[in-house]
Scaffold this motif. Structure first.
Motif, mmCIF file in Angstrom:
data_model
loop_
_atom_site.group_PDB
_atom_site.id
_atom_site.type_symbol
_atom_site.label_atom_id
_atom_site.label_comp_id
_atom_site.label_asym_id
_atom_site.label_seq_id
_atom_site.Cartn_x
_atom_site.Cartn_y
_atom_site.Cartn_z
ATOM 1 N N TYR A 180 -4.443 54.848 14.457
ATOM 2 C CA TYR A 180 -4.320 55.017 13.009
ATOM 3 C C TYR A 180 -4.362 53.656 12.313
ATOM 4 C CZ TYR A 180 -1.628 55.474 8.666
ATOM 5 O OH TYR A 180 -1.194 55.371 7.385
ATOM 6 N N GLU A 181 -3.630 52.685 12.874
ATOM 7 C CA GLU A 181 -3.606 51.345 12.295
ATOM 8 C C GLU A 181 -4.991 50.712 12.325
ATOM 9 O OE1 GLU A 181 -0.130 48.809 12.659
ATOM 10 O OE2 GLU A 181 -0.067 50.201 10.977
ATOM 11 N N LYS A 182 -5.707 50.953 13.446
ATOM 12 C CA LYS A 182 -7.065 50.385 13.580
ATOM 13 C C LYS A 182 -7.977 50.938 12.505
ATOM 14 C CE LYS A 182 -7.269 49.341 18.485
ATOM 15 N NZ LYS A 182 -7.597 49.997 19.748
ATOM 16 N N ILE A 183 -7.891 52.269 12.270
ATOM 17 C CA ILE A 183 -8.752 52.906 11.266
ATOM 18 C C ILE A 183 -8.431 52.351 9.879
ATOM 19 C CG2 ILE A 183 -9.241 55.099 10.103
ATOM 20 C CD1 ILE A 183 -8.784 56.437 12.889
ATOM 21 N N ILE A 184 -7.126 52.223 9.593
ATOM 22 C CA ILE A 184 -6.714 51.681 8.292
ATOM 23 C C ILE A 184 -7.248 50.257 8.145
ATOM 24 C CG2 ILE A 184 -4.709 50.928 6.928
ATOM 25 C CD1 ILE A 184 -5.034 53.889 6.876
ATOM 26 N N ASP A 185 -7.121 49.462 9.223
ATOM 27 C CA ASP A 185 -7.603 48.083 9.187
ATOM 28 C C ASP A 185 -9.090 48.025 8.903
ATOM 29 O OD1 ASP A 185 -5.162 47.078 9.580
ATOM 30 O OD2 ASP A 185 -5.445 46.454 11.664
ATOM 31 N N ALA A 186 -9.843 48.966 9.501
ATOM 32 C CA ALA A 186 -11.299 48.952 9.333
ATOM 33 C C ALA A 186 -11.688 49.332 7.904
ATOM 34 C CB ALA A 186 -11.941 49.912 10.332
ATOM 35 N N PHE A 187 -10.934 50.243 7.295
ATOM 36 C CA PHE A 187 -11.328 50.724 5.972
ATOM 37 C C PHE A 187 -10.781 49.886 4.829
ATOM 38 C CE2 PHE A 187 -12.718 54.576 8.097
ATOM 39 C CZ PHE A 187 -13.830 54.887 7.334
ATOM 40 N N SER A 188 -9.697 49.145 5.123
ATOM 41 C CA SER A 188 -9.034 48.415 4.041
ATOM 42 C C SER A 188 -9.949 47.427 3.311
ATOM 43 C CB SER A 188 -7.798 47.693 4.568
ATOM 44 O OG SER A 188 -6.828 48.660 4.880
ATOM 45 N N PRO A 189 -10.738 46.589 4.021
ATOM 46 C CA PRO A 189 -11.594 45.657 3.286
ATOM 47 C C PRO A 189 -12.572 46.378 2.373
ATOM 48 C CG PRO A 189 -11.559 45.110 5.610
ATOM 49 C CD PRO A 189 -10.885 46.434 5.472
ATOM 50 N N LEU A 190 -13.115 47.500 2.882
ATOM 51 C CA LEU A 190 -14.079 48.278 2.093
ATOM 52 C C LEU A 190 -13.416 48.833 0.835
ATOM 53 C CD1 LEU A 190 -17.040 48.907 2.982
ATOM 54 C CD2 LEU A 190 -16.248 51.253 3.352
ATOM 55 N N ALA A 191 -12.220 49.415 1.038
ATOM 56 C CA ALA A 191 -11.517 50.016 -0.092
ATOM 57 C C ALA A 191 -11.133 48.953 -1.115
ATOM 58 C CB ALA A 191 -10.267 50.746 0.401
ATOM 59 N N THR A 192 -10.691 47.772 -0.608
ATOM 60 C CA THR A 192 -10.309 46.698 -1.518
ATOM 61 C C THR A 192 -11.518 46.232 -2.322
ATOM 62 O OG1 THR A 192 -8.709 46.022 0.128
ATOM 63 C CG2 THR A 192 -9.139 44.475 -1.634
ATOM 64 N N ALA A 193 -12.649 46.053 -1.624
ATOM 65 C CA ALA A 193 -13.869 45.612 -2.311
ATOM 66 C C ALA A 193 -14.259 46.635 -3.380
ATOM 67 C CB ALA A 193 -14.998 45.437 -1.308
ATOM 68 N N PHE A 194 -14.139 47.901 -3.035
ATOM 69 C CA PHE A 194 -14.487 48.974 -3.960
ATOM 70 C C PHE A 194 -13.610 48.907 -5.209
ATOM 71 C CE2 PHE A 194 -14.590 53.431 -5.331
ATOM 72 C CZ PHE A 194 -15.958 53.630 -5.362
ATOM 73 N N LEU A 195 -12.289 48.740 -4.974
ATOM 74 C CA LEU A 195 -11.348 48.690 -6.096
ATOM 75 C C LEU A 195 -11.600 47.468 -6.973
ATOM 76 C CD1 LEU A 195 -7.923 49.814 -4.618
ATOM 77 C CD2 LEU A 195 -9.269 50.932 -6.377
ATOM 78 N N VAL A 196 -11.802 46.308 -6.299
ATOM 79 C CA VAL A 196 -11.998 45.068 -7.064
ATOM 80 C C VAL A 196 -13.275 45.163 -7.891
ATOM 81 C CG1 VAL A 196 -12.564 42.623 -6.819
ATOM 82 C CG2 VAL A 196 -10.665 43.586 -5.537
ATOM 83 N N LEU A 197 -14.362 45.633 -7.236
ATOM 84 C CA LEU A 197 -15.631 45.752 -7.961
ATOM 85 C C LEU A 197 -15.503 46.741 -9.112
ATOM 86 C CD1 LEU A 197 -18.377 45.643 -5.198
ATOM 87 C CD2 LEU A 197 -17.856 43.950 -6.943
ATOM 88 N N GLY A 198 -14.794 47.857 -8.835
ATOM 89 C CA GLY A 198 -14.587 48.851 -9.888
ATOM 90 C C GLY A 198 -13.828 48.257 -11.064
ATOM 91 N N GLY A 199 -12.775 47.482 -10.742
ATOM 92 C CA GLY A 199 -11.982 46.857 -11.797
ATOM 93 C C GLY A 199 -12.798 45.865 -12.597
ATOM 94 N N VAL A 200 -13.559 45.025 -11.860
ATOM 95 C CA VAL A 200 -14.399 44.030 -12.546
ATOM 96 C C VAL A 200 -15.425 44.747 -13.426
ATOM 97 C CG1 VAL A 200 -16.173 42.286 -12.168
ATOM 98 C CG2 VAL A 200 -14.071 42.205 -10.854
ATOM 99 N N GLY A 201 -16.021 45.812 -12.883
ATOM 100 C CA GLY A 201 -17.019 46.572 -13.642
ATOM 101 C C GLY A 201 -16.421 47.182 -14.892
ATOM 102 N N TRP A 202 -15.204 47.718 -14.753
ATOM 103 C CA TRP A 202 -14.549 48.346 -15.908
ATOM 104 C C TRP A 202 -14.291 47.300 -16.993
ATOM 105 C CZ3 TRP A 202 -9.944 48.064 -18.632
ATOM 106 C CH2 TRP A 202 -9.668 49.153 -19.453
ATOM 107 N N CYS A 203 -13.732 46.124 -16.552
ATOM 108 C CA CYS A 203 -13.456 45.050 -17.512
ATOM 109 C C CYS A 203 -14.748 44.592 -18.187
ATOM 110 C CB CYS A 203 -12.796 43.865 -16.806
ATOM 111 S SG CYS A 203 -11.108 44.178 -16.349
ATOM 112 N N ALA A 204 -15.809 44.434 -17.365
ATOM 113 C CA ALA A 204 -17.089 43.965 -17.910
ATOM 114 C C ALA A 204 -17.607 44.957 -18.946
ATOM 115 C CB ALA A 204 -18.098 43.784 -16.788
ATOM 116 N N ASN A 205 -17.445 46.237 -18.660
ATOM 117 C CA ASN A 205 -17.905 47.267 -19.592
ATOM 118 C C ASN A 205 -17.117 47.199 -20.899
ATOM 119 O OD1 ASN A 205 -17.991 50.104 -20.773
ATOM 120 N ND2 ASN A 205 -19.590 50.175 -19.209
ATOM 121 N N ARG A 206 -15.783 47.071 -20.797
ATOM 122 C CA ARG A 206 -14.960 46.990 -22.013
ATOM 123 C C ARG A 206 -15.354 45.759 -22.816
ATOM 124 N NH1 ARG A 206 -14.367 51.611 -22.629
ATOM 125 N NH2 ARG A 206 -13.325 51.060 -24.544
ATOM 126 N N PHE A 207 -15.543 44.632 -22.093
ATOM 127 C CA PHE A 207 -15.895 43.392 -22.791
ATOM 128 C C PHE A 207 -17.251 43.519 -23.485
ATOM 129 C CE2 PHE A 207 -17.573 39.212 -23.399
ATOM 130 C CZ PHE A 207 -16.471 38.504 -23.831
#
Ligand code: ZN
Ligand code: ZN
Length: 300
Positions: free
Chosen positions: A105-132
């Motif tokens: 379970y820990e291995k799976i979480i470790d494998a997906f975490s970078p992807l999920a973080t990148a997704f969230l960060v990009l989504g956040g940046v995209g949202w901010c860019a859109n508002r701006f």
């Protein structure tokens, strides 16, 4: 000393209590078989890698300590022999089924975490860019024109063009058009001088020859690329719509009806005016550098 060739299948940490008492020397603690004062812990020898000769043998306990140091708390980190680069084969007792599941379970979480973080960060940046982008459009075009523009709900406009606005604005400040403008100015000056004074400049009078001989060619001042400069440029780019709107309002209010024309002209005046001041400043810097002198020690 054993001269047997070592096959890769033998490259693992093996307990070898019954190894023949050859002249083995541990490469960690430098103790040998002959040292009788070795405690029971130092009776376990291991030959963990492809190394031959004196660095072949090591105490199990010494190597464990050495590996602990190398892993620095990360028990899963691979460790290589620093001589022959063989990866040590480290085996631990099996886990129970519950903990094995937990490990998976820990291995799976470790494998997906970078992807999920990148997704969230990009989504956040995209949202901010859109508002701006929306804010910039409202500032420069006015709220009515922006609403009219977005009314047709063109997906490319809303999801691509608007979020790109802050990046284009910030990037625009990295186009160093002042330098080219200044070079053009210098070039036109030299052309003018040549035209007035003749090709080889032999008609120059004495005074001017003296004054120009004192001028040196200074090293070109580079625009710095430290963090402060970069952030200043990014901020300048992001504030451009605000400056354009304010300039347009101050300069053309009452003269021009539409908001976007005011902002466009205001932005043009702002960028050009600021650019000309900057070019004049850099020209002054050049002249100062060209005619600088270094004082003698006792003169000051
Ligand atoms: Zn040792
Ligand atoms: Zn080795």
């Amino acid at each position: 000393m054993s001269r047997r060739p070592i096959r890769s299948s033998e490259t693992q940490i093996i307990f070898s209590p019954e190894s023949p008492r050859y002249d083995r020397t541990c490469w960690v603690c430098l103790a040998s078989d002959k040292d009788d004062d070795a405690g029971p812990v130092l009776k376990d020898w291991v030959r963990p890698c492809r190394c031959r000769g004196t660095t072949k043998w090591v105490h199990q306990a010494c190597l464990q300590r050495w590996i602990d140091e190398k892993q620095a708390g990360n028990a899963a980190a691979p460790v290589l022999c620093s001589q022959c680069r063989t990866q040590y084969r480290i085996v631990c007792p099996k886990l129970g089924p519950l903990f094995e599941c937990f490990e998976e379970y820990e291995k799976i979480i470790d494998a997906f975490s970078p992807l999920a973080t990148a997704f969230l960060v990009l989504g956040g940046v995209g949202w901010c860019a859109n508002r701006f982008g929306m804010l910039s459009l409202t500032q420069t075009l006015g709220s009515d024109a922006t609403a009219a523009l977005l009314e047709n709900r063109d997906p490319v406009l809303i999801h691509v063009t608007v979020p790109l606005i802050p990046f284009v604005l910030a990037g625009s400040r990295f186009i160093d058009w002042h330098t080219y403008g200044l070079r053009l100015y210098w070039w036109s000056q030299s052309q003018l001088k040549r035209f007035v004074l003749g090709d080889d400049g032999c008609e120059r009078n004495e005074a001017e020859a003296n004054s120009t001989s004192r001028m040196r060619e200074p090293a070109e001042l580079k625009s710095s690329s430290d963090a402060a400069t970069i952030t200043r440029r990014v901020m300048g780019g992001l504030l451009l719509p605000t400056c354009a709107a304010v300039c347009g309002q101050l300069l053309f209010d009452g003269l021009i009806e539409e908001q976007w024309k005011k902002s466009l002209l205001g932005g043009f005046v702002y960028v050009l005016g600021k650019g000309i001041v900057k070019m004049m400043y850099r020209h002054q810097q050049y002249v100062r550098q060209a005619s600088r002198t270094i004082l003698s020690w006792d003169e000051s």
